[in-house]
Design an enzyme around this catalytic site. Structure first.
Site, PDB file in Angstrom:
ATOM      1  N   LYS A 169      -2.506  -7.417 -13.953  1.00 28.11           N
ATOM      2  CA  LYS A 169      -1.907  -7.923 -12.709  1.00 28.11           C
ATOM      3  C   LYS A 169      -2.938  -8.003 -11.588  1.00 28.11           C
ATOM      4  O   LYS A 169      -3.442  -6.980 -11.131  1.00 28.11           O
ATOM      5  CB  LYS A 169      -0.777  -6.988 -12.250  1.00 28.11           C
ATOM      6  CG  LYS A 169       0.024  -7.567 -11.101  1.00 28.11           C
ATOM      7  CD  LYS A 169       0.847  -6.518 -10.378  1.00 28.11           C
ATOM      8  CE  LYS A 169       0.094  -5.864  -9.253  1.00 28.11           C
ATOM      9  NZ  LYS A 169      -0.304  -6.777  -8.173  1.00 28.11           N
ATOM     10  N   GLU A 242      -9.069   4.366  -9.629  1.00 26.26           N
ATOM     11  CA  GLU A 242     -10.320   4.076  -8.907  1.00 26.26           C
ATOM     12  C   GLU A 242      -9.905   3.711  -7.492  1.00 26.26           C
ATOM     13  O   GLU A 242      -9.355   2.623  -7.261  1.00 26.26           O
ATOM     14  CB  GLU A 242     -11.071   2.912  -9.576  1.00 26.26           C
ATOM     15  CG  GLU A 242     -11.585   3.226 -10.968  1.00 26.26           C
ATOM     16  CD  GLU A 242     -12.789   4.164 -10.958  1.00 26.26           C
ATOM     17  OE1 GLU A 242     -13.268   4.545  -9.872  1.00 26.26           O
ATOM     18  OE2 GLU A 242     -13.237   4.523 -12.057  1.00 26.26           O
ATOM     19  N   CYS A 276     -15.575  -1.150  -2.376  1.00 22.10           N
ATOM     20  CA  CYS A 276     -15.202   0.272  -2.388  1.00 22.10           C
ATOM     21  C   CYS A 276     -16.436   1.135  -2.146  1.00 22.10           C
ATOM     22  O   CYS A 276     -16.358   2.168  -1.496  1.00 22.10           O
ATOM     23  CB  CYS A 276     -14.525   0.639  -3.698  1.00 22.10           C
ATOM     24  SG  CYS A 276     -15.473   0.182  -5.153  1.00 22.10           S
ATOM     25  N   GLU A 373     -11.520   4.578   6.107  1.00 22.59           N
ATOM     26  CA  GLU A 373     -12.210   3.514   5.372  1.00 22.59           C
ATOM     27  C   GLU A 373     -11.917   2.189   6.073  1.00 22.59           C
ATOM     28  O   GLU A 373     -10.776   1.732   6.092  1.00 22.59           O
ATOM     29  CB  GLU A 373     -11.693   3.466   3.928  1.00 22.59           C
ATOM     30  CG  GLU A 373     -12.369   2.375   3.134  1.00 22.59           C
ATOM     31  CD  GLU A 373     -11.807   2.173   1.733  1.00 22.59           C
ATOM     32  OE1 GLU A 373     -10.585   2.307   1.533  1.00 22.59           O
ATOM     33  OE2 GLU A 373     -12.607   1.876   0.840  1.00 22.59           O
TER      34      GLU A 373
HETATM   35  P1  NAD Z   1      -3.972  -1.836  -2.661  1.00 22.13           P
HETATM   36  O1  NAD Z   1      -3.851  -0.427  -3.070  1.00 22.13           O
HETATM   37  O2  NAD Z   1      -3.166  -2.324  -1.529  1.00 22.13           O
HETATM   38  O3  NAD Z   1      -3.610  -2.812  -3.883  1.00 22.13           O
HETATM   39  C1  NAD Z   1      -4.284  -2.747  -5.111  1.00 22.13           C
HETATM   40  C2  NAD Z   1      -3.380  -3.297  -6.185  1.00 22.13           C
HETATM   41  O4  NAD Z   1      -2.231  -2.462  -6.319  1.00 22.13           O
HETATM   42  C3  NAD Z   1      -2.836  -4.687  -5.930  1.00 22.13           C
HETATM   43  O5  NAD Z   1      -2.817  -5.404  -7.154  1.00 22.13           O
HETATM   44  C4  NAD Z   1      -1.423  -4.413  -5.435  1.00 22.13           C
HETATM   45  O6  NAD Z   1      -0.527  -5.488  -5.669  1.00 22.13           O
HETATM   46  C5  NAD Z   1      -1.042  -3.215  -6.264  1.00 22.13           C
HETATM   47  N1  NAD Z   1       0.000  -2.374  -5.678  1.00 22.13           N
HETATM   48  C6  NAD Z   1       0.326  -2.237  -4.362  1.00 22.13           C
HETATM   49  N2  NAD Z   1       1.316  -1.331  -4.217  1.00 22.13           N
HETATM   50  C7  NAD Z   1       1.625  -0.887  -5.458  1.00 22.13           C
HETATM   51  C8  NAD Z   1       2.533   0.088  -5.961  1.00 22.13           C
HETATM   52  N3  NAD Z   1       3.355   0.767  -5.139  1.00 22.13           N
HETATM   53  N4  NAD Z   1       2.557   0.309  -7.281  1.00 22.13           N
HETATM   54  C9  NAD Z   1       1.721  -0.339  -8.121  1.00 22.13           C
HETATM   55  N5  NAD Z   1       0.831  -1.276  -7.704  1.00 22.13           N
HETATM   56  C10 NAD Z   1       0.782  -1.543  -6.386  1.00 22.13           C
HETATM   57  O7  NAD Z   1      -5.521  -2.042  -2.429  1.00 22.13           O
HETATM   58  P2  NAD Z   1      -6.261  -3.332  -1.864  1.00 22.13           P
HETATM   59  O8  NAD Z   1      -6.010  -3.395  -0.398  1.00 22.13           O
HETATM   60  O9  NAD Z   1      -5.915  -4.499  -2.720  1.00 22.13           O
HETATM   61  O10 NAD Z   1      -7.777  -2.949  -2.162  1.00 22.13           O
HETATM   62  C11 NAD Z   1      -8.582  -2.278  -1.270  1.00 22.13           C
HETATM   63  C12 NAD Z   1      -8.741  -0.829  -1.664  1.00 22.13           C
HETATM   64  O11 NAD Z   1      -9.202  -0.733  -3.018  1.00 22.13           O
HETATM   65  C13 NAD Z   1      -9.782  -0.095  -0.847  1.00 22.13           C
HETATM   66  O12 NAD Z   1      -9.307   1.180  -0.512  1.00 22.13           O
HETATM   67  C14 NAD Z   1     -10.976   0.025  -1.793  1.00 22.13           C
HETATM   68  O13 NAD Z   1     -11.859   1.061  -1.492  1.00 22.13           O
HETATM   69  C15 NAD Z   1     -10.290   0.196  -3.092  1.00 22.13           C
HETATM   70  N6  NAD Z   1     -11.177  -0.151  -4.209  1.00 22.13           N
HETATM   71  C16 NAD Z   1     -11.603   0.859  -5.037  1.00 22.13           C
HETATM   72  C17 NAD Z   1     -12.486   0.573  -6.069  1.00 22.13           C
HETATM   73  C18 NAD Z   1     -12.977   1.645  -6.995  1.00 22.13           C
HETATM   74  O14 NAD Z   1     -13.442   1.315  -8.075  1.00 22.13           O
HETATM   75  N7  NAD Z   1     -12.881   2.915  -6.645  1.00 22.13           N
HETATM   76  C19 NAD Z   1     -12.922  -0.740  -6.251  1.00 22.13           C
HETATM   77  C20 NAD Z   1     -12.471  -1.726  -5.380  1.00 22.13           C
HETATM   78  C21 NAD Z   1     -11.581  -1.423  -4.363  1.00 22.13           C
END
Ligand code: NAD
Length: 474
Positions: A169, A242, A276, A373
């Site tokens: 997804k 992650e 990230c 962040e």
């Molecule tokens: P997000 O947590 O809002 O969304 C990530 C994904 O989760 C999306 O596909 C979203 O649709 C889904 N999602 C949202 N709510 C959900 C729920 N309740 N249950 C299941 N899935 C759900 O994150 P974002 O804003 O898309 O991404 C940015 C964040 O991701 C930043 O904090 C960044 O640091 C982190 N990130 C971490 C890594 C890593 O490898 N550690 C890599 C890239 C980004």
């Protein structure tokens, strides 16, 4: 460009009976529709993955390796279209979009070098004891919007190699390139092995709460990671998380300021700061603070911000409106508190979600822009005098994803790096990752890891077999 997109369910195209709009962040305008997966369509995807699981698990690993190679080839062959599409929905410059796609191909190809180990703990006359690693089953792979293809392949490559089937997804604001990748991969794998579904905010919780999922491999924010972990509890799904980071870059006084300024700039501002493992707090020794600040500003003035589809663009917009508002709120907080700006902080005159490169001059340690962040093109520069002080400040965070140390003295930098509470520490570089090395967060930056054998084994469950060699009664 073809702007019709289908989900991939059981090896077939599924246009979906509901749709949602996808926006180009460089204009703020919708330019395409994506399927908004319904519960019935999700059930069909999970059921297809479950049906395909035994066959894929029983497929010899050499055939699974060959499949990964074919997927890598499909990404590389279609990189031009995928790059253009990714820039339209994500905003990043074409060169960065190309790197996202080719990085995914690289991850698939390199993952084939990994092996699933067997451990013999006893080999005696009486008994043979072997621990093997079996596929965990059906994996929900959930991806954020900053590196849609690379981060999807972080999950797809090891899950397939381990013998798992997948429901993938993408994020609601960047579904299109992933859907296209699903279409390209469709005929390269048996039906049901890789299903790709897109949807609005409702879909993530449906997927992580689904009884037919055995494991959730999630990349996203720490806040969402907590919800994912909670929703995995009722059926004890395995989880790999992650999550977010607030990486410190520590610049020691012996650096060659001119030589490091450009690298430090991109450590913070590549992908408009939406990485990230971007450097999100830059601690600079007081002896080089002023010259480095000046060099960063000089370099920043040469950087072109704009629509990623335009020739020469180096930094694109923030990817979506919610994140844009979040970054603006952090800038507003800094302004309201009277923290000095070295540059930026003003609104952009471009359409869409652009935030000009913004650098803050030594705000206090408890400022929101230091503690939170930002995930956008805003960087606090922070002054330090002693190593003890900077280690304590770098570690005083709930996050522990990455960190970097910059120095002409590699041994000194390594010694300092070993004291940092972070899953990855770079010396005189940053953001380098390898499909053959473990990557994961300490503290609230994550649980488990991706990459390397550690990451591969996250898609398996151990099974120990004790074989008694002497017949019973002997
Ligand atoms: P997000 O947590 O809002 O969304 C990530 C994904 O989760 C999306 O596909 C979203 O649709 C889904 N999602 C949202 N709510 C959900 C729920 N309740 N249950 C299941 N899935 C759900 O994150 P974002 O804003 O898309 O991404 C940015 C964040 O991701 C930043 O904090 C960044 O640091 C982190 N990130 C971490 C890594 C890593 O490898 N550690 C890599 C890239 C980004």
């Amino acid at each position: 460009m073809n702007l019709d997109f289908t989900m991939t369910i059981d090896g077939r195209a599924e246009p979906g009976c509901e749709q949602f709009a996808v926006v180009n962040p460089a204009s703020g305008e919708a330019f395409a529709q994506a399927p908004d997966c319904t519960r019935e369509e999700l059930d069909a995807a999970v059921a297809a993955a479950r049906r395909a699981a035994p066959g894929w698990a029983a497929t010899p690993i050499e055939e699974r390796r060959a499949a990964l190679g074919a997927l890598a080839g499909a990404l590389a062959q279609n990189v031009d279209e995928l790059m253009r599409l990714l820039t339209m929905e994500q905003g990043k410059p074409h060169a960065d979009a190309q790197a996202d796609v080719l990085g995914g191909a690289h991850w698939l190809a390199e993952t084939t070098k990994l092996d699933i180990p067997e451990h013999v703990s006893e080999d005696s006359e009486e008994r043979l004891a072997v621990t093997r690693h079996l596929p965990v089953g059906v994996v929900a792979a959930i991806v954020p919007w900053n590196f849609p293809i690379l981060l999807a392949m972080f999950k797809v490559a090891p899950a397939l190699l381990a013998g798992c089937t997948i429901v993938l997804k993408p994020a609601p604001t960047t579904p299109l390139t992933t859907l296209r990748v699903g279409e390209l991969f469709r005929d390269l794998l048996p039906p049901g092995v890789l299903n790709v579904v897109s949807g609005s905010d409702r879909l993530g919780p449906w997927l992580t709460g689904h009884d037919g999922i055995d494991k959730v491999s999630f990349t996203g924010s720490t806040e969402t990671g907590r919800k994912v972990m909670a929703s995995a509890a009722p059926t004890l799904k395995r989880v790999t998380l992650e999550l977010g980071g607030n990486d410190a870059a520590i610049v020691l006084p012996d650096v060659d300021v001119e030589a490091v300024a450009e690298q430090l700039f991109w450590a913070a501002f590549r992908n408009a700061g939406q990485i990230c493992i971007a450097s999100k707090r830059m601690y600079v020794h007081e002896d080089v603070y002023e010259p480095l600040k000046a060099a960063l500003v000089e370099y920043a003035k040469t950087v072109k911000m704009g629509d990623g589809a335009e020739q020469g663009t180096q930094v694109g917009p923030v990817q979506n409106e919610a994140q844009y508002q979040r970054v603006l709120a952090l800038i507003e907080d800094a302004r309201a508190n009277g923290y000095p700006f070295v540059m930026g902080g003003e609104p952009s005159d471009l359409p869409g979600y652009f935030v000009p490169i913004t650098i803050l001059d030594n705000p206090p340690e408890d400022a929101r822009i230091v503690q939170e962040e930002q995930f956008g093109p805003v960087l606090p520069l922070l002054r330090f005098a002693s190593e003890e002080d900077v280690v304590a400040r770098a570690n005083a965070s709930d996050y522990g994803l990455g960190a970097s140390v910059w120095s002409a003295d590699v041994e000194r930098a390594e010694a300092l790096g070993r004291r940092l509470q972070a899953g990855t520490v770079w010396i005189n570089e940053t953001q380098h990752l390898s499909p053959l090395a473990s990557f994961g967060g300490h503290k609230q930056s994550g649980l488990g890891s991706e990459g390397g054998q550690d990451g591969l084994l996250e898609f398996t469950v151990p099974q120990t077999m004790f074989v008694r060699r002497r017949p019973l009664g002997v």
